[in-house]
Design a protein around this motif. Structure first.
Motif, PDB file in Angstrom:
ATOM      1  N   ARG A  30       0.869  -1.175   0.000  1.00 53.43           N
ATOM      2  CA  ARG A  30       0.000   0.000   0.000  1.00 53.43           C
ATOM      3  C   ARG A  30       0.909   1.230   0.000  1.00 53.43           C
ATOM      4  NH1 ARG A  30      -2.922  -0.667   5.445  1.00 53.43           N
ATOM      5  NH2 ARG A  30      -0.783  -1.341   5.936  1.00 53.43           N
ATOM      6  N   VAL A  31       0.845   2.013  -1.091  1.00 54.54           N
ATOM      7  CA  VAL A  31       1.829   3.069  -1.308  1.00 54.54           C
ATOM      8  C   VAL A  31       1.155   4.423  -1.503  1.00 54.54           C
ATOM      9  CG1 VAL A  31       3.749   3.850  -2.754  1.00 54.54           C
ATOM     10  CG2 VAL A  31       3.367   1.392  -2.405  1.00 54.54           C
ATOM     11  N   MET A  32       1.747   5.450  -0.913  1.00 53.72           N
ATOM     12  CA  MET A  32       1.348   6.830  -1.165  1.00 53.72           C
ATOM     13  C   MET A  32       2.586   7.631  -1.535  1.00 53.72           C
ATOM     14  SD  MET A  32      -0.427   9.689   1.361  1.00 53.72           S
ATOM     15  CE  MET A  32      -2.041   8.925   1.356  1.00 53.72           C
ATOM     16  N   VAL A  33       2.444   8.510  -2.533  1.00 52.30           N
ATOM     17  CA  VAL A  33       3.531   9.391  -2.955  1.00 52.30           C
ATOM     18  C   VAL A  33       3.090  10.831  -2.760  1.00 52.30           C
ATOM     19  CG1 VAL A  33       5.023  10.116  -4.852  1.00 52.30           C
ATOM     20  CG2 VAL A  33       4.294   7.723  -4.686  1.00 52.30           C
ATOM     21  N   ALA A  34       3.899  11.614  -2.038  1.00 51.42           N
ATOM     22  CA  ALA A  34       3.611  13.030  -1.837  1.00 51.42           C
ATOM     23  C   ALA A  34       4.585  13.866  -2.649  1.00 51.42           C
ATOM     24  CB  ALA A  34       3.712  13.401  -0.362  1.00 51.42           C
ATOM     25  N   GLU A  35       4.051  14.730  -3.507  1.00 45.55           N
ATOM     26  CA  GLU A  35       4.872  15.631  -4.313  1.00 45.55           C
ATOM     27  C   GLU A  35       4.242  17.020  -4.251  1.00 45.55           C
ATOM     28  OE1 GLU A  35       7.219  17.782  -6.114  1.00 45.55           O
ATOM     29  OE2 GLU A  35       7.875  15.684  -6.050  1.00 45.55           O
ATOM     30  N   GLU A  36       5.006  17.999  -3.782  1.00 44.16           N
ATOM     31  CA  GLU A  36       4.442  19.339  -3.591  1.00 44.16           C
ATOM     32  C   GLU A  36       4.487  20.193  -4.848  1.00 44.16           C
ATOM     33  OE1 GLU A  36       6.585  21.922  -0.922  1.00 44.16           O
ATOM     34  OE2 GLU A  36       8.458  20.826  -1.251  1.00 44.16           O
ATOM     35  N   TYR A  37       5.264  19.774  -5.873  1.00 44.44           N
ATOM     36  CA  TYR A  37       5.379  20.599  -7.075  1.00 44.44           C
ATOM     37  C   TYR A  37       4.756  19.867  -8.260  1.00 44.44           C
ATOM     38  CZ  TYR A  37       7.500  23.428 -10.787  1.00 44.44           C
ATOM     39  OH  TYR A  37       7.703  24.204 -11.895  1.00 44.44           O
ATOM     40  N   ARG A  38       5.555  19.172  -9.044  1.00 44.08           N
ATOM     41  CA  ARG A  38       5.051  18.442 -10.207  1.00 44.08           C
ATOM     42  C   ARG A  38       5.707  17.073 -10.247  1.00 44.08           C
ATOM     43  NH1 ARG A  38       5.632  22.133 -15.513  1.00 44.08           N
ATOM     44  NH2 ARG A  38       4.346  20.444 -16.374  1.00 44.08           N
ATOM     45  N   LEU A  39       4.942  16.062 -10.598  1.00 38.40           N
ATOM     46  CA  LEU A  39       5.504  14.715 -10.737  1.00 38.40           C
ATOM     47  C   LEU A  39       6.534  14.688 -11.861  1.00 38.40           C
ATOM     48  CD1 LEU A  39       2.512  12.244 -10.320  1.00 38.40           C
ATOM     49  CD2 LEU A  39       4.493  12.477  -8.835  1.00 38.40           C
ATOM     50  N   GLY A  40       7.602  13.967 -11.621  1.00 32.16           N
ATOM     51  CA  GLY A  40       8.674  13.874 -12.595  1.00 32.16           C
ATOM     52  C   GLY A  40       9.993  14.373 -12.046  1.00 32.16           C
ATOM     53  N   ALA A 113       1.069  17.437  -2.171  1.00 37.91           N
ATOM     54  CA  ALA A 113       1.233  18.084  -0.876  1.00 37.91           C
ATOM     55  C   ALA A 113       2.672  17.949  -0.405  1.00 37.91           C
ATOM     56  CB  ALA A 113       0.295  17.449   0.157  1.00 37.91           C
ATOM     57  N   ARG A 114       3.023  18.786   0.557  1.00 42.66           N
ATOM     58  CA  ARG A 114       4.309  18.662   1.225  1.00 42.66           C
ATOM     59  C   ARG A 114       4.135  17.764   2.432  1.00 42.66           C
ATOM     60  NH1 ARG A 114       9.188  20.934   1.432  1.00 42.66           N
ATOM     61  NH2 ARG A 114      10.293  21.072   3.419  1.00 42.66           N
ATOM     62  N   ALA A 115       5.110  16.909   2.675  1.00 43.76           N
ATOM     63  CA  ALA A 115       5.058  15.981   3.802  1.00 43.76           C
ATOM     64  C   ALA A 115       6.195  16.287   4.772  1.00 43.76           C
ATOM     65  CB  ALA A 115       5.160  14.543   3.313  1.00 43.76           C
ATOM     66  N   VAL A 116       5.865  16.305   6.072  1.00 42.71           N
ATOM     67  CA  VAL A 116       6.851  16.592   7.114  1.00 42.71           C
ATOM     68  C   VAL A 116       6.717  15.540   8.209  1.00 42.71           C
ATOM     69  CG1 VAL A 116       7.628  18.281   8.821  1.00 42.71           C
ATOM     70  CG2 VAL A 116       6.716  19.065   6.618  1.00 42.71           C
ATOM     71  N   PHE A 117       7.865  15.050   8.685  1.00 38.71           N
ATOM     72  CA  PHE A 117       7.865  14.070   9.767  1.00 38.71           C
ATOM     73  C   PHE A 117       7.350  14.693  11.063  1.00 38.71           C
ATOM     74  CE2 PHE A 117      11.043  11.981   7.064  1.00 38.71           C
ATOM     75  CZ  PHE A 117      10.689  10.650   7.194  1.00 38.71           C
ATOM     76  N   GLU A 118       6.455  13.969  11.738  1.00 36.68           N
ATOM     77  CA  GLU A 118       6.088  14.316  13.115  1.00 36.68           C
ATOM     78  C   GLU A 118       6.789  13.392  14.101  1.00 36.68           C
ATOM     79  OE1 GLU A 118       1.860  14.518  13.676  1.00 36.68           O
ATOM     80  OE2 GLU A 118       1.846  16.637  13.099  1.00 36.68           O
ATOM     81  N   ARG A 124       2.892  14.507   8.503  1.00 40.71           N
ATOM     82  CA  ARG A 124       1.814  15.484   8.396  1.00 40.71           C
ATOM     83  C   ARG A 124       1.875  16.117   7.012  1.00 40.71           C
ATOM     84  NH1 ARG A 124       3.597  18.598  11.635  1.00 40.71           N
ATOM     85  NH2 ARG A 124       4.211  20.397  10.390  1.00 40.71           N
ATOM     86  N   LEU A 125       0.766  16.093   6.289  1.00 44.45           N
ATOM     87  CA  LEU A 125       0.697  16.656   4.950  1.00 44.45           C
ATOM     88  C   LEU A 125       0.176  18.083   5.001  1.00 44.45           C
ATOM     89  CD1 LEU A 125      -0.813  13.625   2.998  1.00 44.45           C
ATOM     90  CD2 LEU A 125       1.557  14.077   3.642  1.00 44.45           C
ATOM     91  N   SER A 126       0.564  18.881   4.014  1.00 47.43           N
ATOM     92  CA  SER A 126       0.104  20.267   3.962  1.00 47.43           C
ATOM     93  C   SER A 126      -1.389  20.356   3.685  1.00 47.43           C
ATOM     94  CB  SER A 126       0.879  21.036   2.884  1.00 47.43           C
ATOM     95  OG  SER A 126       0.785  20.384   1.624  1.00 47.43           O
ATOM     96  N   THR A 127      -2.012  19.245   3.295  1.00 54.99           N
ATOM     97  CA  THR A 127      -3.460  19.200   3.102  1.00 54.99           C
ATOM     98  C   THR A 127      -4.200  19.101   4.434  1.00 54.99           C
ATOM     99  OG1 THR A 127      -3.378  16.796   2.886  1.00 54.99           O
ATOM    100  CG2 THR A 127      -3.238  18.095   0.851  1.00 54.99           C
ATOM    101  N   GLY A 128      -3.441  18.859   5.518  1.00 54.84           N
ATOM    102  CA  GLY A 128      -4.037  18.673   6.835  1.00 54.84           C
ATOM    103  C   GLY A 128      -4.133  17.225   7.240  1.00 54.84           C
ATOM    104  N   GLU A 129      -3.913  16.322   6.288  1.00 53.17           N
ATOM    105  CA  GLU A 129      -3.991  14.885   6.566  1.00 53.17           C
ATOM    106  C   GLU A 129      -2.735  14.417   7.304  1.00 53.17           C
ATOM    107  OE1 GLU A 129      -4.682  10.714   4.027  1.00 53.17           O
ATOM    108  OE2 GLU A 129      -4.408  12.631   3.000  1.00 53.17           O
ATOM    109  N   THR A 130      -2.905  13.443   8.185  1.00 57.58           N
ATOM    110  CA  THR A 130      -1.784  12.794   8.871  1.00 57.58           C
ATOM    111  C   THR A 130      -1.822  11.308   8.562  1.00 57.58           C
ATOM    112  OG1 THR A 130      -1.819  14.402  10.674  1.00 57.58           O
ATOM    113  CG2 THR A 130      -0.698  12.323  11.099  1.00 57.58           C
ATOM    114  N   VAL A 131      -0.664  10.752   8.203  1.00 60.93           N
ATOM    115  CA  VAL A 131      -0.608   9.329   7.872  1.00 60.93           C
ATOM    116  C   VAL A 131       0.527   8.664   8.628  1.00 60.93           C
ATOM    117  CG1 VAL A 131      -1.612   9.617   5.574  1.00 60.93           C
ATOM    118  CG2 VAL A 131       0.863   9.753   5.865  1.00 60.93           C
TER     119      VAL A 131
END
Length: 461
Positions: A30-40, A113-118, A124-131
């Protein structure tokens, strides 16, 4: 055992992160990829791919100039920068769509979104989601560095902004002596701009074979590119629509754009690495990893330029694939970073693999050098003043080819296949036994019979 939302969370949607995500998803993760700019990532969006498209554009000018020697009469040609940039943007958008589609098909979830370690498992994602993820891969790449702050640094552009200039600069000053600086110097010169390169060292392409460095500089200067070594830009002042760059030598150069390409730093700021306990490599500022791309935290890995091992897109892809095979495919895989072929898309191109002459002489007691320097066949009718360099570095005791260095048309294409031979530890005798393809420039690689030089290091007493 703690519950996890995901098996793998990938921070960064560049080439390495996307490859890792796709392969891991293929193994059922089960995979999620976070990219805050553009894929590639850098390569696809504002690096290798758009740069190569601009290289092709600049080549056209040379082809038009060479045509007369082959009997072609071509009307006066004109070039339109906005058309090139618009067409480049369309192709980059298509490639980004392909990256997105392939990730979707693999079953990985994409979040812009941008992802930051808690903490070590929570992001924590810049969308407000936490995973929470069982495994985390950091693949945030690197970014241009302008070096020490100087007066007027706000006027300087990098390799990020250069792809989006609304107008082609009639004059451009580029600081840097590495492949990015030199590739853009050749691009702009080929498109008709007046180009000045400023570099702090005594010669360009530090780390490359000395013969390659000299040859490329000579060819660039023949093309009208001004190369100033042993100095740096100390300040940049706006003069109307132009800029005046003051050099450490005291000279002043006026241009329409000033670009710095003096290095890149790992994208580690603001990721919350401290909260996760991830250590940096004190020698290069990148994330410290072992041979399996594992960081100081066992379930967190890092691949690509963010580790500052070998900053090349194919290496990041290989590292991402190896990570997924190791962690999710039950196939422990280490990437071999030795004998990696690479190209510099200057004009003419550089292709290189293995050891330089200096590196070989430092490591081996007997080194044979085979070298050819010749006018390419195409130039005999076009009249262009250019030469090709081909060089083999050979272990004088075992006959193994330790390195190959090419400067000339299609050097990048040639070095890819030479890289296979070097990786397989081919000998000079193997090269000699290979029948030449005639007439080609590449045949020189299998027809050089007499050493240009032989070096024997005396044993220490």
């Amino acid at each position: 055992m703690a519950d996890f939302d995901l098996d793998l969370f990938v921070i960064g949607g560049g080439s390495g992160g996307v490859r890792a995500a796709r392969i891991a998803a293929g193994y059922g993760a089960r995979v999620m990829v976070a990219e805050e700019y553009r894929l590639g990532g850098t390569c696809v969006i504002r690096g290798c791919v758009p740069k190569k498209l601009l290289v092709y554009a600049s080549h056209v000018h040379h082809e038009i100039e060479d045509a007369a020697g082959y009997g072609w009469t071509i009307p006066s040609a004109s070039f339109d920068w906005p058309t090139l940039i618009a067409n480049k943007d369309k192709e980059i958008a298509r490639l980004e769509g392909a990256y997105t589609s392939n990730l979707d098909k693999s079953g990985a979830r994409i979040v812009k979104a941008r992802a930051v370690f808690e903490d070590p498992h929570t992001l924590r994602l810049s969308t407000g989601e936490t995973v929470r993820a069982k495994h985390i891969l950091i693949a945030t790449g690197a970014a241009p560095s302008h070096g020490a702050a100087i007066p007027g640094i706000e006027h300087v552009i990098s390799s990020n902004e250069v792809f989006h200039l609304p107008v082609q600069p009639r004059r451009i000053l580029i600081q840097g002596g590495g492949y990015i600086a030199l590739e853009f110097a050749c691009i702009f010169a080929g498109l008709g701009s007046e180009v000045t390169v400023v570099y702090r060292g005594d010669n360009i392409l530090r780390g490359f074979d000395e013969d390659v460095r000299k040859h490329v500089r000579t060819e660039m200067e023949k093309a009208g590119i001004r190369i100033l070594t042993g100095c740096t830009v100390s300040r940049v002042d706006r003069q109307g629509e132009a800029f005046a760059a003051t050099l450490s030598s005291g000279a002043s150069i006026v241009s329409d754009q000033v670009m710095f390409a003096i290095g890149r730093h790992a994208n580690v700021a603001g990721l919350g690495l401290e909260a996760a306990g991830v250590a940096l490599n004190p020698n290069n500022g990148g994330i410290a990893v072992d041979g399996h791309s594992q960081t100081s935290v066992p379930h967190i890995y890092a691949v690509g330029d963010v580790t500052h091992r070998v900053n090349l897109t194919p290496v990041a892809i290989r590292e991402g694939h190896a990570f997924a095979d190791t962690v999710f495919g039950n196939r422990p895989t280490r990437v071999d970073h030795a004998d990696i072929p690479t190209a510099v898309f200057t004009q003419p191109e550089v292709g290189t693999v293995g050891l330089t002459e200096a590196e070989a002489r430092a490591q081996y007691s007997h080194v044979d050098i085979y070298k050819a320097d010749f006018r390419p066949m195409k130039a005999t009718l076009s009249g262009r003043d250019t030469r090709v360099l081909m060089k083999l570095v050979v272990d004088g005791l075992t006959d193994r080819v330790l390195g190959c260095h090419i400067v000339g048309p299609e050097a990048g294409e040639m070095i890819q296949l030479v890289g296979v031979a070097v990786k397989l530890k081919a000998t000079k005798a193997d090269f000699d036994a290979t029948v030449a393809v005639h007439p080609t420039a590449a045949e020189e690689l299998v027809t050089m019979r007499t050493p240009f030089a032989r070096h024997v290091r005396q044993a220490a007493e």
